[in-house]
Scaffold this active site. Structure first.
Site: not given
Ligand code: IDP
Ligand code: MG
Length: 139
Positions: A11, A51, A114, A117, A128
């Site tokens: 990212k 997303y 984070n 992905h 994807e």
């Molecule tokens: P993942 O990337 O671990 O699969 P997902 O729940 O699919 O997690 O969420 C997609 C992305 O959205 C996350 O990687 C993160 O960048 C963002 N995200 C997820 N949950 C939160 C949150 O509670 N606050 C802010 N950003 C979030």
């Molecule tokens: Mg996800």
């Protein structure tokens, strides 16, 4: 259905911090082969589409802003049990919960920024991968 492939993005925070090489080294060292890879930047409509499952979540606009603010590295990876093993390698969504040695534990700053992905199913890995790559770009 192809079951040995997954899709990843390093990212914008990973690119900004100069972590492409270090993260790719961990991915290769864990046994993933690179089938496709490129530096690219998602448009707002790209990120909204990619997303879309999260469109009603409170963090959606921040997520789109984050994912479009600079280039990413998109890649298709191959390994036995690729989807599950890659999710283990990247660690929990919130780096505070990510196990020691995982990519998010080592390289991510927060639950929103984070670092990486990873696809959550074989079906989504295919969707994807096709979102980011044409057939000619995949080895
Ligand atoms: P993942 O990337 O671990 O699969 P997902 O729940 O699919 O997690 O969420 C997609 C992305 O959205 C996350 O990687 C993160 O960048 C963002 N995200 C997820 N949950 C939160 C949150 O509670 N606050 C802010 N950003 C979030
Ligand atoms: Mg996800």
């Amino acid at each position: 259905m192809i079951t040995n492939r997954t899709f990843t993005m390093l990212k914008p925070d990973s690119v900004e911090k100069g972590n492409i090489g270090a993260i790719m080294n961990k991915i290769n060292s864990a046994g993933f082969k690179i089938l496709a890879m490129k530096l690219t930047q998602m448009s707002v409509s790209d990120a909204e589409s990619f997303y879309s499952v999260h469109k009603d979540r409170p963090f959606f606009n921040d997520l789109v802003g984050y994912m479009t603010r600079g280039p990413i590295v998109a890649a298709i990876l191959e390994k036995d049990n690729a989807v599950e093993d890659f999710r283990l390698l990247i660690g929990a969504t919130n780096p505070a919960d990510a196990a020691a040695g995982t990519i998010r534990n080592e390289f991510a700053d927060s639950i929103s920024e984070n670092a990486v992905h990873g696809s959550d199913s074989d079906e989504n890995a295919k969707i994807e991968s096709d979102f980011h790559f044409s057939g000619r770009e995949v080895y």
